[in-house]
Design an enzyme around this catalytic site. Sequence first.
Site, short mmCIF file in Angstrom:
data_model
loop_
_atom_site.label_atom_id
_atom_site.label_comp_id
_atom_site.label_asym_id
_atom_site.label_seq_id
_atom_site.Cartn_x
_atom_site.Cartn_y
_atom_site.Cartn_z
N SER A 1 42.24 47.87 28.66
CA SER A 1 41.16 48.47 29.45
C SER A 1 41.10 49.98 29.22
O SER A 1 42.10 50.61 28.85
CB SER A 1 41.38 48.15 30.92
OG SER A 1 42.64 48.64 31.31
N CYS B 1 35.93 41.63 24.75
CA CYS B 1 35.44 43.01 24.72
C CYS B 1 34.15 43.09 23.91
O CYS B 1 33.44 44.09 23.97
CB CYS B 1 36.48 43.94 24.13
SG CYS B 1 36.74 43.65 22.40
P1 NAD Z 1 45.04 46.01 30.52
O1 NAD Z 1 44.64 47.40 30.18
O2 NAD Z 1 45.28 45.65 31.94
O3 NAD Z 1 46.41 45.65 29.76
C1 NAD Z 1 46.58 45.81 28.38
C2 NAD Z 1 48.05 46.02 28.07
O4 NAD Z 1 48.48 47.23 28.69
C3 NAD Z 1 48.97 44.93 28.58
O5 NAD Z 1 49.96 44.69 27.62
C4 NAD Z 1 49.56 45.51 29.86
O6 NAD Z 1 50.87 45.06 30.11
C5 NAD Z 1 49.58 46.99 29.56
N1 NAD Z 1 49.34 47.81 30.76
C6 NAD Z 1 48.59 47.51 31.83
N2 NAD Z 1 48.58 48.53 32.71
C7 NAD Z 1 49.33 49.51 32.17
C8 NAD Z 1 49.69 50.83 32.60
N3 NAD Z 1 49.25 51.31 33.75
N4 NAD Z 1 50.47 51.56 31.78
C9 NAD Z 1 50.90 51.06 30.61
N5 NAD Z 1 50.59 49.83 30.16
C10 NAD Z 1 49.83 49.05 30.93
O7 NAD Z 1 43.97 45.05 29.84
P2 NAD Z 1 43.83 43.47 30.00
O8 NAD Z 1 43.31 43.16 31.36
O9 NAD Z 1 45.05 42.77 29.52
O10 NAD Z 1 42.68 43.17 28.91
C11 NAD Z 1 41.32 43.27 29.20
C12 NAD Z 1 40.78 44.61 28.79
O11 NAD Z 1 41.01 44.83 27.40
C13 NAD Z 1 39.27 44.71 28.94
O12 NAD Z 1 38.95 45.98 29.44
C14 NAD Z 1 38.74 44.54 27.53
O13 NAD Z 1 37.49 45.12 27.27
C15 NAD Z 1 39.81 45.22 26.75
N6 NAD Z 1 39.82 44.78 25.36
C16 NAD Z 1 39.35 45.65 24.43
C17 NAD Z 1 39.32 45.28 23.10
C18 NAD Z 1 38.81 46.21 22.06
O14 NAD Z 1 39.01 45.91 20.91
N7 NAD Z 1 38.19 47.32 22.40
C19 NAD Z 1 39.76 44.00 22.73
C20 NAD Z 1 40.23 43.14 23.70
C21 NAD Z 1 40.26 43.55 25.03
#
Ligand code: NAD
Length: 503
Positions: free
Chosen positions: A230, A285
């Site tokens: 995200s 995404c």
């Molecule tokens: P997320 O940001 O909650 O988590 C992603 C990763 O970050 C996980 O491994 C999680 O453990 C870690 N994480 C979460 N919070 C954190 C923090 N505060 N500090 C450090 N690490 C942390 O995302 P999600 O819910 O797993 O995935 C969905 C999101 O990913 C959506 O916003 C989507 O658009 C995005 N996404 C983007 C792409 C792209 O290519 N741009 C592709 C797939 C998903």
Amino acid sequence: MNHAPLSTIGHLIDGQIVADTERTQPVFNPATGQSHTRVALASPATVQAAIASAEAAFPAWRNTPPLKRARTMGQLKGLLEANADQIAALITAEHGKVLSDAHGELQRGIENVEYASYVPELLKGEHSRNVGPGIDSWSEFQPLGVCAGITPFNFPAMVPLWMWPMAVACGNTFVLKPSERAPSSALFIAQLALEAGLPPGVLNVVQGDKRAVDTLLQDPRVKAVSFVGSTPVAESIYATGCQHGKRVQALGGAKNHAIVMPDADLPNAVRALMGAAYGSCGERCMAIPLVVAVGDAVGDAVVAGLKAEIARLKVGPGTDPRSDMGPLVSRQHFESVKAYVDSGVAEGATLVVDGRTLQVEGHEEGYFLGACLFDHVQPGMKIYQEEIFGPVLGVVRVATLEAAMQLINDHEYGNGTCLFTRDGEAARYFTDHIQVGMVGVNVPLPVPVASHSFGGWKRSLFGDLHAYGPDAVRFYTRRKTITQRWPSAGVREGTVFSFPSSH
Ligand code: NAD
């Protein structure tokens, strides 16, 4: 560190499955709402052990000929294909997406492995002979050392495969931290990589949460970090990683618009929008959560077409081959998406199809939400501005292509977009002027193939280089330029104090 009890999903460090069971959390099956396994959440010491293993493996792996490194990718491709059913089942059990979609994601991941197997060709470098008297010069692309990857829940197999295969094919070693909500498929694939011949320590997997990520970001032995998730987390990871002197690419969230022009093939556009909006329950995404209809006649036709198609949409467990759409990933996410639908109603958008009351028989505890369709969405609304990441599609009505493009260009995200039209001139204008990283014309999900790179613009990506493809070769290597003189026998140069030049 203890060996993992069977019910705990552990880490892969130095070729061994281990788990620190001090902190764990349950992993849920979104179709049933039940949990039969837990995932270990790595302590800083566990993450440091993984980094140490990767660092120890680096010198020998760096010196392994690229062709041999590439061969492990070839072997891995075969093993992924042979184990595709099992991997897809792991994805569906933890993410919820339908099995055919899980197979699709895996296939896209396999294509990245295949592209990484071309690495001897991709690493050839640049050479110039005789840049000065007896002087040749060349650039080569050397690995960085230990690289790390942090990945989201929504493509638990594919996104890790965007990262580590190219990183290790380039001669780096790697520590992967998959999503704690869907941890199993990445771990299983890492074990297949060992079977394919990747030496222990070249790829390590640590399960965990923010604590594990913080340790990766702060450790000076980690030279580069790839993140997908995200936008708030991407932005913070980019800042912290850069502060610690690392190379960082951080891909974030999205809010992708599709424009439908009056001359578009409407039945085709409607079918394409159904898959792009509701496939994977909108948890992509590159999903299309917004349609911009150019003209009210288009708006009316698109809404009527979508309403009819939604009536045929089958929502159910991902393991049922009749299901088109599975559940959302977690109870918390289900509540969040439902709250967005409530907010759209409160803000005055017209809820044409309400999926909030859907019940899937026999799966009452699952996180199922039916497809939702809003008409008359306005740009000021929360459901327009924010990433919902669920099966919620909004229709916005504008009068011209220019007005539609202005909406997209003004939005904070710039991941993907698509124009439905039969007008080549409009399409060319659109692709030229739209402020988005991945653009489709009559292609609703313009996800680049493995030989092109993937990345958004604006707040959808922090960093300079996109994921996978040619950009990944640049991201996981650094350029070294060598200038070498071998004067002919007997020729002696005098001392030169002026700056070396070709004069
Ligand atoms: P997320 O940001 O909650 O988590 C992603 C990763 O970050 C996980 O491994 C999680 O453990 C870690 N994480 C979460 N919070 C954190 C923090 N505060 N500090 C450090 N690490 C942390 O995302 P999600 O819910 O797993 O995935 C969905 C999101 O990913 C959506 O916003 C989507 O658009 C995005 N996404 C983007 C792409 C792209 O290519 N741009 C592709 C797939 C998903």
